[in-house]
Design a protein around this motif. Sequence first.
Motif, PDB file in Angstrom:
ATOM      1  N   TYR A 156       7.431   2.065 -13.483  1.00 33.75           N
ATOM      2  CA  TYR A 156       6.257   2.937 -13.552  1.00 33.75           C
ATOM      3  C   TYR A 156       5.607   3.006 -14.934  1.00 33.75           C
ATOM      4  O   TYR A 156       4.496   3.535 -15.066  1.00 33.75           O
ATOM      5  N   SER A 157       6.289   2.565 -15.966  1.00 35.70           N
ATOM      6  CA  SER A 157       5.748   2.468 -17.332  1.00 35.70           C
ATOM      7  C   SER A 157       5.572   3.797 -18.058  1.00 35.70           C
ATOM      8  O   SER A 157       5.670   3.852 -19.285  1.00 35.70           O
ATOM      9  N   ASN A 199      -1.199   3.396  -9.448  1.00 36.25           N
ATOM     10  CA  ASN A 199      -0.808   2.133 -10.072  1.00 36.25           C
ATOM     11  C   ASN A 199       0.394   2.245 -11.010  1.00 36.25           C
ATOM     12  O   ASN A 199       1.056   1.241 -11.277  1.00 36.25           O
ATOM     13  N   PHE A 200       0.675   3.441 -11.517  1.00 31.29           N
ATOM     14  CA  PHE A 200       1.742   3.600 -12.508  1.00 31.29           C
ATOM     15  C   PHE A 200       1.962   5.090 -12.719  1.00 31.29           C
ATOM     16  O   PHE A 200       1.273   5.923 -12.131  1.00 31.29           O
ATOM     17  N   ARG A 259      -0.934  -3.785 -17.451  1.00 28.38           N
ATOM     18  CA  ARG A 259      -0.332  -4.594 -16.397  1.00 28.38           C
ATOM     19  C   ARG A 259      -1.237  -4.625 -15.167  1.00 28.38           C
ATOM     20  O   ARG A 259      -1.502  -5.686 -14.596  1.00 28.38           O
ATOM     21  N   THR A 260      -1.722  -3.443 -14.770  1.00 25.54           N
ATOM     22  CA  THR A 260      -2.638  -3.369 -13.627  1.00 25.54           C
ATOM     23  C   THR A 260      -3.923  -4.127 -13.915  1.00 25.54           C
ATOM     24  O   THR A 260      -4.426  -4.872 -13.065  1.00 25.54           O
ATOM     25  N   THR A 284      -1.378   1.151 -28.779  1.00 22.69           N
ATOM     26  CA  THR A 284       0.036   1.071 -28.460  1.00 22.69           C
ATOM     27  C   THR A 284       0.780   1.286 -29.765  1.00 22.69           C
ATOM     28  O   THR A 284       0.424   0.713 -30.793  1.00 22.69           O
ATOM     29  N   TRP A 342       6.750   6.409 -22.569  1.00 18.58           N
ATOM     30  CA  TRP A 342       5.877   5.326 -22.111  1.00 18.58           C
ATOM     31  C   TRP A 342       6.287   3.995 -22.724  1.00 18.58           C
ATOM     32  O   TRP A 342       6.917   3.925 -23.766  1.00 18.58           O
ATOM     33  N   ASN A 390       1.252  -8.618 -18.539  1.00 15.18           N
ATOM     34  CA  ASN A 390       0.115  -7.789 -18.927  1.00 15.18           C
ATOM     35  C   ASN A 390      -0.501  -8.357 -20.189  1.00 15.18           C
ATOM     36  O   ASN A 390       0.133  -9.124 -20.918  1.00 15.18           O
ATOM     37  N   CYS A 443       3.162  -2.447 -22.428  1.00 10.02           N
ATOM     38  CA  CYS A 443       2.164  -2.674 -21.378  1.00 10.02           C
ATOM     39  C   CYS A 443       1.233  -1.496 -21.131  1.00 10.02           C
ATOM     40  O   CYS A 443       0.360  -1.588 -20.264  1.00 10.02           O
ATOM     41  N   VAL A 444       1.383  -0.404 -21.887  1.00 10.72           N
ATOM     42  CA  VAL A 444       0.580   0.795 -21.640  1.00 10.72           C
ATOM     43  C   VAL A 444      -0.243   1.155 -22.877  1.00 10.72           C
ATOM     44  O   VAL A 444       0.259   1.160 -23.995  1.00 10.72           O
ATOM     45  N   SER A 452      -2.798   1.344 -17.773  1.00 13.41           N
ATOM     46  CA  SER A 452      -1.880   0.225 -17.593  1.00 13.41           C
ATOM     47  C   SER A 452      -2.570  -1.116 -17.825  1.00 13.41           C
ATOM     48  O   SER A 452      -3.456  -1.508 -17.061  1.00 13.41           O
TER      49      SER A 452
END
Length: 285
Positions: free
Chosen positions: A40-41, A11-12, A145-146, A113, A253, A205, A257-258, A143
């Motif tokens: 890919y983040s 996923n990333f 986002r995922t 984060t 990173w 996300n 979004c991570v 992630s």
Amino acid sequence: MALSIRTLHENFAAEIGGVDITREVDDETFRAIRNAFDEYSVLVFHDQPFDDESQVAFSRRFGDLEPVARNRVGGGGGTSVADISNVDPATDTILPVDGEVMTYRSGNELWHTDSSFKAIPAMASMLSGREVPPQGGETEFASMRTAYARLDPDRQAALEDLIAVHDYTYSRGLVGSKLSQGPQQEMPPVQQVLVRTNPANGRKNYFTASHASHIVGWPEEKGRAYMEDLVARATAPEDVYTHEWRQHDLVIWDNRCVLHRGRSWEKTRYRRIMRRTTVAGDGPT
């Protein structure tokens, strides 16, 4: 050698090879790195023996850097390079696990984060492994986002108008670290939207983690439980990329979004010296 990209998770996350980023990178190569970052983040670079000066120079290609807070526990205030280690720079000895500095730094082992507790949250972080333990001390990534993409449309819509309060005093309190009055005044609670969009590709996300204290307009405990569920959805074991550090790795990173967290190691036995630079965001959310 041409730049190469190898995915690390379905996923990333991707490993970037064929480039020495400790030296000046040409514009075309940097554009490829920046595009990979948006896609890919999380980017992993092996065999990059940075010192503080070269790490700062590369980091600035992404944008302005956040200064380390002057009242930060463990020092480093006013510079662009944060010390994330268990070694006292003054004595070059391992810090006591139950001391103030290591208790404070244990907050890095919560899903978070970087700088979401600031009015302008961070865009990217870059962590350089200067000295890594032979086992343990991994960094995990997940992630949001995922996880957001997996929500049903009604749940996505319900998130759109929500605002969360991010509070550094709250998150450090989760690990029993009490900030002095100085850091509390320097970093008061701030509000952040719960849904963010990457301006480069339009991908959405949700945005929450350990710094998020509560949701504006909701009962405090209800908001916390709601956001804890979002974190749990993103951090299911199969959705986590675990980075096992080699000396001289650099990992970048996307804080927008991570989620990430450090893992523990034998802190009384092994030294772990890491340096982090943080790229500032463009503006408030």
